[in-house]
Design a protein around this motif. Structure first.
Motif, mmCIF file in Angstrom:
data_model
loop_
_atom_site.group_PDB
_atom_site.id
_atom_site.type_symbol
_atom_site.label_atom_id
_atom_site.label_comp_id
_atom_site.label_asym_id
_atom_site.label_seq_id
_atom_site.Cartn_x
_atom_site.Cartn_y
_atom_site.Cartn_z
ATOM 1 N N SER A 23 0.824 -1.212 0.000
ATOM 2 C CA SER A 23 0.000 0.000 0.000
ATOM 3 C C SER A 23 0.856 1.259 0.000
ATOM 4 O O SER A 23 0.366 2.352 0.232
ATOM 5 C CB SER A 23 -0.903 -0.014 1.231
ATOM 6 O OG SER A 23 -0.086 -0.199 2.374
ATOM 7 N N ASP A 82 -0.214 -2.882 -14.334
ATOM 8 C CA ASP A 82 -0.851 -2.952 -13.020
ATOM 9 C C ASP A 82 -0.189 -1.996 -12.024
ATOM 10 O O ASP A 82 -0.860 -1.223 -11.342
ATOM 11 C CB ASP A 82 -0.785 -4.389 -12.487
ATOM 12 C CG ASP A 82 -1.272 -4.478 -11.047
ATOM 13 O OD1 ASP A 82 -2.379 -3.968 -10.780
ATOM 14 O OD2 ASP A 82 -0.557 -5.052 -10.204
ATOM 15 N N THR A 85 -1.034 1.623 -12.800
ATOM 16 C CA THR A 85 -2.382 1.964 -12.365
ATOM 17 C C THR A 85 -2.417 2.305 -10.880
ATOM 18 O O THR A 85 -3.135 3.203 -10.446
ATOM 19 C CB THR A 85 -3.320 0.782 -12.678
ATOM 20 O OG1 THR A 85 -3.476 0.698 -14.093
ATOM 21 C CG2 THR A 85 -4.677 0.938 -12.061
ATOM 22 N N LEU A 86 -1.602 1.601 -10.095
ATOM 23 C CA LEU A 86 -1.610 1.833 -8.649
ATOM 24 C C LEU A 86 -0.847 3.076 -8.235
ATOM 25 O O LEU A 86 -1.008 3.567 -7.118
ATOM 26 C CB LEU A 86 -1.020 0.615 -7.928
ATOM 27 C CG LEU A 86 -1.839 -0.677 -8.032
ATOM 28 C CD1 LEU A 86 -1.051 -1.850 -7.479
ATOM 29 C CD2 LEU A 86 -3.166 -0.528 -7.297
ATOM 30 N N HIS A 90 -3.166 10.937 -10.306
ATOM 31 C CA HIS A 90 -4.592 11.020 -10.646
ATOM 32 C C HIS A 90 -4.971 12.403 -11.124
ATOM 33 O O HIS A 90 -4.736 13.382 -10.434
ATOM 34 C CB HIS A 90 -5.446 10.697 -9.413
ATOM 35 C CG HIS A 90 -5.519 9.235 -9.127
ATOM 36 N ND1 HIS A 90 -6.654 8.612 -8.698
ATOM 37 C CD2 HIS A 90 -4.582 8.272 -9.235
ATOM 38 C CE1 HIS A 90 -6.412 7.331 -8.541
ATOM 39 N NE2 HIS A 90 -5.161 7.095 -8.848
ATOM 40 N N GLN A 93 -10.929 10.266 -11.768
ATOM 41 C CA GLN A 93 -11.159 8.913 -11.259
ATOM 42 C C GLN A 93 -10.522 7.963 -12.253
ATOM 43 O O GLN A 93 -10.559 8.210 -13.460
ATOM 44 C CB GLN A 93 -12.662 8.632 -11.250
ATOM 45 C CG GLN A 93 -13.408 9.341 -10.170
ATOM 46 C CD GLN A 93 -13.714 8.374 -9.028
ATOM 47 O OE1 GLN A 93 -13.083 7.330 -8.909
ATOM 48 N NE2 GLN A 93 -14.666 8.739 -8.204
ATOM 49 N N TYR A 96 -9.383 0.623 -12.260
ATOM 50 C CA TYR A 96 -8.321 -0.202 -11.678
ATOM 51 C C TYR A 96 -8.204 -1.561 -12.361
ATOM 52 O O TYR A 96 -9.088 -1.960 -13.133
ATOM 53 C CB TYR A 96 -8.561 -0.363 -10.177
ATOM 54 C CG TYR A 96 -8.292 0.926 -9.436
ATOM 55 C CD1 TYR A 96 -6.998 1.254 -9.041
ATOM 56 C CD2 TYR A 96 -9.311 1.826 -9.194
ATOM 57 C CE1 TYR A 96 -6.743 2.446 -8.378
ATOM 58 C CE2 TYR A 96 -9.069 3.024 -8.540
ATOM 59 C CZ TYR A 96 -7.776 3.326 -8.133
ATOM 60 O OH TYR A 96 -7.529 4.509 -7.499
ATOM 61 N N THR A 97 -7.120 -2.256 -12.017
ATOM 62 C CA THR A 97 -6.787 -3.498 -12.708
ATOM 63 C C THR A 97 -7.913 -4.539 -12.786
ATOM 64 O O THR A 97 -8.079 -5.153 -13.833
ATOM 65 C CB THR A 97 -5.506 -4.106 -12.106
ATOM 66 O OG1 THR A 97 -4.484 -3.124 -12.203
ATOM 67 C CG2 THR A 97 -5.068 -5.353 -12.848
ATOM 68 N N SER A 124 -4.930 5.506 -17.187
ATOM 69 C CA SER A 124 -4.736 4.219 -16.532
ATOM 70 C C SER A 124 -5.082 3.079 -17.482
ATOM 71 O O SER A 124 -4.276 2.173 -17.727
ATOM 72 C CB SER A 124 -5.627 4.150 -15.285
ATOM 73 O OG SER A 124 -5.707 2.844 -14.785
ATOM 74 N N THR A 299 -17.798 -0.346 -8.428
ATOM 75 C CA THR A 299 -16.894 0.496 -9.216
ATOM 76 C C THR A 299 -17.661 1.021 -10.411
ATOM 77 O O THR A 299 -17.861 2.219 -10.555
ATOM 78 C CB THR A 299 -15.663 -0.287 -9.676
ATOM 79 O OG1 THR A 299 -16.087 -1.459 -10.369
ATOM 80 C CG2 THR A 299 -14.797 -0.679 -8.507
ATOM 81 N N GLN B 188 -7.941 -11.589 -15.086
ATOM 82 C CA GLN B 188 -6.957 -11.051 -14.136
ATOM 83 C C GLN B 188 -5.648 -11.824 -14.185
ATOM 84 O O GLN B 188 -4.572 -11.248 -14.048
ATOM 85 C CB GLN B 188 -7.527 -11.069 -12.720
ATOM 86 C CG GLN B 188 -8.525 -9.953 -12.514
ATOM 87 C CD GLN B 188 -9.056 -9.908 -11.106
ATOM 88 O OE1 GLN B 188 -8.437 -10.389 -10.163
ATOM 89 N NE2 GLN B 188 -10.214 -9.319 -10.952
#
Lengths: 315, 465
Positions: A23, A82, A85-86, A90, A93, A96-97, A124, A299, B188
């Motif tokens: 994180s 991936d 994206t994290l 930004h 909005q 996400y993956t 993204s 989402t 995924q």
């Protein structure tokens, strides 16, 4: 230039991912100098919770290597779509993956495809789309916001992806995608407040052989209007899904075990004293998972449809 | 790339046969028939015609459900044609289910069908003879017609197989055949493995009909430089769904299919040592030269793989079970894989000097792995994944991702705990997904009544220095 193919070593100008914890990741551009708030060129020093990192010191490091911070360490990674994206900055909005995976999968993308995306947003999804269609495919991405377009354009150049992408400022609801793209695309992605307004424009942009259209909307009303429009425009296999990714935290759990069997027969006094009069069996250590107490419960809805080839369309 | 009419159906190709919302994979043969529900279709007329062509099923002999295919542009829609002309009720207060609303008997209906009536005629008759149809609400009528249409639909469309379609076919038909890989999980898996047109990727799959390898090869693409090493645990790799994609030869050549035991042994012990073991074993067991490699000397691999959790004998039984399962399954090309099996068994005895294909591919894979580390690794295991990931991590490049799929959570939990103790694995995360589809119709939008809870689990991480 670190987005186009695997590299072993960090070079100046690369964008790298600094990994501290799942994180706690950051993307940074490897330049010796950077502009500070006052617009003066200063040494590029990146601050983390474990102290500072002189960014220039990354040059020549192996991707995947441990790098020292002033009060700890981190790992330097080459960005994947991936990781990007994290960590990306930004401006809107972003998708996400988990959703990106479904979008790329359901649009059935493969290298060589021509894809239209609107809006570009923070790029993204764009990075993931480019990743799926390079080296001989092309992404045309549109946004009506001037600044987003120019920042995205600069970003793609910095990332060495400009060969695979064209960014343009355009309000596609009003003006469509432009004549140049008619009959060109095999996949079109819409992330707009009013996706149903672009369906007719989009239909014209598909190749004679048809293709897949995907729309991402947070609200079900948007989905309803879009699906109605898709149906009347001759799309088939119209499906709407939502997908939530749930992270499971692996942990050890120690649970007490009660001993009740021994209560059936009379116990010796010694035994009872040892356990303070209670019958305790012991502890068992398990590997298990804990679920998040609070997580994204929504989402957006992914609506996906097929446009059959010309001559096989019902409209 | 693929403009209309450019792609015509050829003998040997796989196609997806679509009948409304039902899809079936079919391998085209010169004079093949396809069983679609209870209907036999003569498929030869699709040869030489483009993909996406629609055909009407024409009964060949009245009374039998054997059909020939007639190319057509028009598709009659029951719901549109029949519904608009009929009145409808407001609600269901007057409808009583006493089992007598349909005046026609089952024999009558079968009779209609055998008389060669069209679906529109049959359903028309059904409605005519239904006491309650006109009292049903508009929505209920639409639902009824849709149900009947599904039963009597006379049109099929020939589609080009895609990963999405073949996954959907297998997931609906028998999800265990593809390790219960649900669409979102597969999507995924592809994202997290990082697979794209560039680089070297590795996939270990123990029994998903080749779906993950096929999906990764699809992402690697035609006319690119990407390579895939496809590892499997048994004697014969499962390739049904790789073949189903009709990949061009050039693309297929960039995938090396190897037995994982052979690969690891040859990598660490060298080809000569490896062949010696095979030769020595070949004398003692003339039955099947190929599988010797997998069944012996598990102990001398590497330190990592030395402690398999599953006892050896059991593992073998399992591996065999999987292969048997493959050959006995009624997937489209089961007869073909049997043929392949026979060929493999016969090959060494007939022409001993020729190197078998598996040996060439294994050597090629070892050569590649000696100079290049993989850019991504995916494991789709029925076995405990811990030893597999431990065995394969040395071949993954640093700063590169790996992803492990398992249908149960516990093996991944244990793998997580073991990998967490290593200092060279970061960003370990364990996921499960929730996937729901929705019915979107004017005034009738809601989540679909049925959803799948067999999405399995993904463990994802990066290898570092």
């Amino acid at each position: 230039m670190s987005f186009n193919g695997s590299k072993d070593l960090v070079e100046e100008g690369d964008v790298v991912i600094l990994y501290i914890a799942p994180s706690n990741m950051h993307s940074l551009e490897v330049t010796p100098k950077t502009l500070n708030k006052k617009g003066i060129l200063v040494e590029n020093v990146f601050q983390t919770v474990y102290g500072a990192l002189k960014v220039a010191s990354l040059v020549g490091a192996k991707y995947g290597a441990k790098v020292d911070l002033s009060r700890g360490w981190a790992y330097v990674l080459q960005p994947t779509s991936d990781l990007w994206t994290l960590t990306l900055p930004h401006r809107t909005q972003i998708i996400y993956t988990p959703d990106i995976s479904n979008i790329v999968y359901l649009m059935e993308l493969e290298p060589g495809d021509t894809v239209i995306e609107t809006g570009t947003g923070s790029g993204s999804l764009s990075h993931a789309l480019i990743n799926a269609i390079k080296p001989h495919g092309h992404l045309y991405t549109f946004d009506f916001h001037e600044q987003r377009v120019s920042v995205a354009d600069i970003e793609f150049k910095k990332h060495g992806l400009e060969r695979y992408v064209t960014v343009e400022q355009r309000d596609v609801c009003q003006t469509g995608f432009g004549d140049a793209l008619e009959g060109k695309a095999n996949a079109i992605f819409l992330d707009l407040p009013h996706p149903w307004l672009t369906i007719e424009h989009a239909t014209r942009c598909f190749r004679k052989s048809g293709g897949r259209l995907c729309s991402f909307s947070p609200c079900i009303e948007q989905v309803q209007r879009t699906c109605e429009k898709l149906m009347s425009a001759g799309f088939i296999e119209i499906k709407t899904i939502e997908c939530l990714q749930r992270e499971l935290t692996v942990q050890y759990k120690t649970v007490p075990v009660l001993k009740l069997e021994c209560l059936k027969s009379k116990h010796t006094d010694d035994n009872r004293n040892e356990n303070n009069g209670k019958e305790v069996g012991g502890l068992e250590r398990l590997v298990t998972v804990s679920h998040a107490h609070s997580l994204p419960g929504h989402t957006g809805y992914i609506t996906i449809a097929t446009l059959p080839p010309i001559g096989r369309r019902s409209c | 790339m693929n403009e209309l009419d450019a792609e015509v159906v050829k003998v040997g190709d796989y196609v997806v046969v679509q009948r409304q919302n039902y899809y079936k994979l079919h391998k085209v043969t010169a004079n093949g028939n396809l069983l679609l529900g209870k209907d036999q279709l003569e498929m030869s007329s699709i040869i030489g015609r483009p993909m996406w062509t629609t055909y009407k099923m024409e009964a060949k002999v009245t009374g039998k459900r054997l059909y020939t295919l007639l190319e057509t542009k028009e598709v009659e829609s029951l719901s549109k044609d029949l519904k608009s002309v009929l009145p409808s009720g407001l609600d269901n207060r007057s409808i009583i289910d006493d089992g007598t609303s349909q005046q026609l008997s089952t024999e009558d209906i079968v009779g209609l069908r055998e008389a060669g009536k069209s679906s529109k005629e049959i359903v028309g008759k059904l409605i005519e003879n239904s006491k309650t149809f006109q009292n049903k609400t508009e929505y209920s009528q639409a639902k009824y017609l849709k149900k009947k249409e599904k039963k009597y639909f006379e049109y099929i469309t020939i589609r080009k197989p895609t990963i999405r379609l073949i996954q959907d076919i297998y997931f609906r038909m028998d999800h265990q055949k593809i390790s219960s890989l649900r669409m979102d999980t597969l999507a995924q898996l592809l994202s997290y493995s990082g697979v794209n047109a560039d680089g070297l990727y590795m996939v270990y799959d123990s029994g998903s009909q080749g779906l993950p390898a096929s999906a990764m090869l699809h992402r690697i693409g035609a006319g690119t430089n990407g390579k895939l090493i496809h590892m499997h645990p048994g004697n014969i790799p499962q390739r049904t769904l790789i073949q189903a994609m009709n990949f061009p030869e050039e693309q297929l050549r960039r995938m090396l299919t190897v037995n994982i035991y052979s690969l690891i042994r040859m990598y660490y012990q060298g080809t000569e040592q490896f062949l010696e073991v095979s030769k020595y074993k070949a004398k003692s067991d003339t039955l099947n030269v190929e599988c010797i490699v997998l069944e012996s000397n598990d102990t001398d691999f590497t330190e990592d793989v030395a402690n398999p959790k599953v006892p050896k004998a059991e593992a073998e039984v399992k591996a065999e079970g999987i292969t048997e399962d493959n050959s006995s399954n009624r997937a489209v090309n089961s007869f073909e894989s049997k043929g392949l099996k026979r060929k493999l068994k016969d090959a060494p005895s007939h022409e001993p000097p020729k190197k078998p294909k598996w040996l060439i591919e294994t050597q090629e894979a070892v050569e590649i792995m000696k100079v290049t580390k993989a850019d991504g690794l995916a494991i789709i295991a029925k076995e405990h994944p811990l030893n597999i990931i431990k065995g394969l991590l040395p071949f993954l490049g640093i700063s590169r991702p790996f992803v492990i799929y398992h249908s149960s959570r516990e093996p991944l939990q244990e793998t997580y705990v073991a990998l967490k103790q290593r200092s060279d694995v970061i960003n370990l995360r364990l996921f499960a997904n929730f996937l729901r589809s929705h019915q979107v119709l004017p005034d009738r939008t809601h989540p679909d009544i049925l959803m799948s809870d067999t999405g399995g689990y993904l463990l994802y991480g990066y290898l570092v220095d």
